[in-house]
Scaffold this motif. Sequence first.
Motif, PDB file in Angstrom:
ATOM      1  N   ARG A 121      -1.760   5.879  -8.730  1.00 47.57           N
ATOM      2  CA  ARG A 121      -0.631   5.115  -8.195  1.00 47.57           C
ATOM      3  C   ARG A 121       0.355   4.711  -9.294  1.00 47.57           C
ATOM      4  NH1 ARG A 121       0.604   1.697  -3.699  1.00 47.57           N
ATOM      5  NH2 ARG A 121       2.594   0.734  -4.212  1.00 47.57           N
TER       6      ARG A 121
ATOM      7  N   TYR B 155       0.006  -3.434  -7.389  1.00 43.90           N
ATOM      8  CA  TYR B 155       0.921  -2.905  -6.378  1.00 43.90           C
ATOM      9  C   TYR B 155       2.028  -3.913  -6.072  1.00 43.90           C
ATOM     10  CZ  TYR B 155      -2.604   0.687  -5.174  1.00 43.90           C
ATOM     11  OH  TYR B 155      -3.492   1.732  -5.194  1.00 43.90           O
TER      12      TYR B 155
ATOM     13  N   HIS C  51      -6.628   2.441 -10.106  1.00 43.74           N
ATOM     14  CA  HIS C  51      -5.380   2.818  -9.428  1.00 43.74           C
ATOM     15  C   HIS C  51      -4.487   3.687 -10.313  1.00 43.74           C
ATOM     16  CE1 HIS C  51      -6.694  -0.273  -6.694  1.00 43.74           C
ATOM     17  NE2 HIS C  51      -6.426  -1.251  -7.537  1.00 43.74           N
TER      18      HIS C  51
ATOM     19  N   GLY D  44       0.789  -1.231   0.000  1.00 46.25           N
ATOM     20  CA  GLY D  44       0.000   0.000   0.000  1.00 46.25           C
ATOM     21  C   GLY D  44       0.817   1.274   0.000  1.00 46.25           C
TER      22      GLY D  44
END
Length: 465
Positions: free
Chosen positions: A203, A178, A200, A75
């Motif tokens: 990110r 991730y 996402h 995360g």
Amino acid sequence: MIPVQGFSGQKVAVLGLGRSGLATARALAAGGAEPCLWDDSPEARDNAAAQGFALTDLTRSDAWHGVAALIVSPGIPHLYPEPNKLIARAMEAGVPVDNDIGLFFRSWATPDWEKMERTPKVVAVTGSNGKSTTTALIHHILKEAGRPTQMAGNIGRGVLDIEPGQDGEVVVLELSSYQTELARALTPDIAVFTNLSPDHLDRHGGKGGYFAAKRRLFAEGGPDRAVIGVDEVEGRFLANQMAEGAADDRVIRISSGQKLDGEGWSVFARKGFLAEWRKGRQVAAIDLREVGGLPGAHNHQNACAAYAAARTLGLAPKEIEKALHSFAGLPHRSQLVGERGGVRFVNDSKATNVDSAAKALQAFPKIRWIAGGLGKDGGIAGLVPYLNSVVKAYLIGHSARDFALELGQTPHEICETMERAVARAAEEAEAGEVVLLAPAAASFDQYPNFEKRGEDFTALVQALP
């Protein structure tokens, strides 16, 4: 536990002390390393200390002296929208940054494997939607066939928390973007790509970065077999890059909706039937329409992916078909949680984005739709083509009024809370209809996660008179 190899006698920093971070610390210690633990959250540090872990303040410049690597929980951003300050410090100091997935792949094989008749294998599943169901389904099929198997990663246990491999065992991993983006080692025996839809993006610096993170699972180590969904251009591109030619059966193309009958190996579902084709002819077929745990075309794609992986592992079509019928599905993913007066109540709280909600809306003909929460960029405009099946929408959460503006002529009611939405939908629903929770939004405005949202929906349904 998988003891981490390659760091015996060395200091290894661990940033992020959630489930995967603490499992990583234990595995490092088991391999002879000296883990140096830190988390930006005081609560997480206190929890780790209460479990007996020693903490090292990584915000101090002298804490990095002699550190061999930094292991980061998934995360924590390391590149976009900007790197965590401690990750930036590690990179400036030349300290290699990795995660638990990278440690797993460098530590999974052991000298004991030389004594085994069948070397343990790893199946790794990634994609935007369906990867949890696909992972659980592969694991279920293997169990039903009597094969030793473990499931871990983004579902179930942390990868370093599982047991060392047994003779003939198959470990099935769900890996998020991730996790694949940062891992320095990615060497599954079989890699599965379900599909791609925008998610996402902050990110990963955009859709291209998001796809690149998924693609690393296939490009870094080169799996023996690749199972690739080709219903989007990214999947077709990936399959093309992995295959040496049209007949290269190291790549198995899968689809929900398209007929794939080329020279290679393919598995596709159309009109409720799964078909396997090899070398231009059909070799097996399964009727998916009565498989209760896998409703809708999106779940039929998951079935294709799991079927293809299981076939690669040597299972027969009949074995796989039998296991499909005993699969109950996963909580919060097209999960039937109740039936009342001919009305079914389905919990798809995991449908947190437009693409996954669209798939849920296509699974049933007459829907009382509960939607809303913390909306994502673009709202629900992308769902307009799929609203013909919606009898009425019941909107909850922070984005309820924004969603209402995008529904056009679709009947709707702003309910704000789950309790009112369930009560109103149940009151108005008629026999043959489905009350569907498919929020198309994050849960964080009202719930800590999508699981708690789904549990609330389920409890309210079960409490109906």
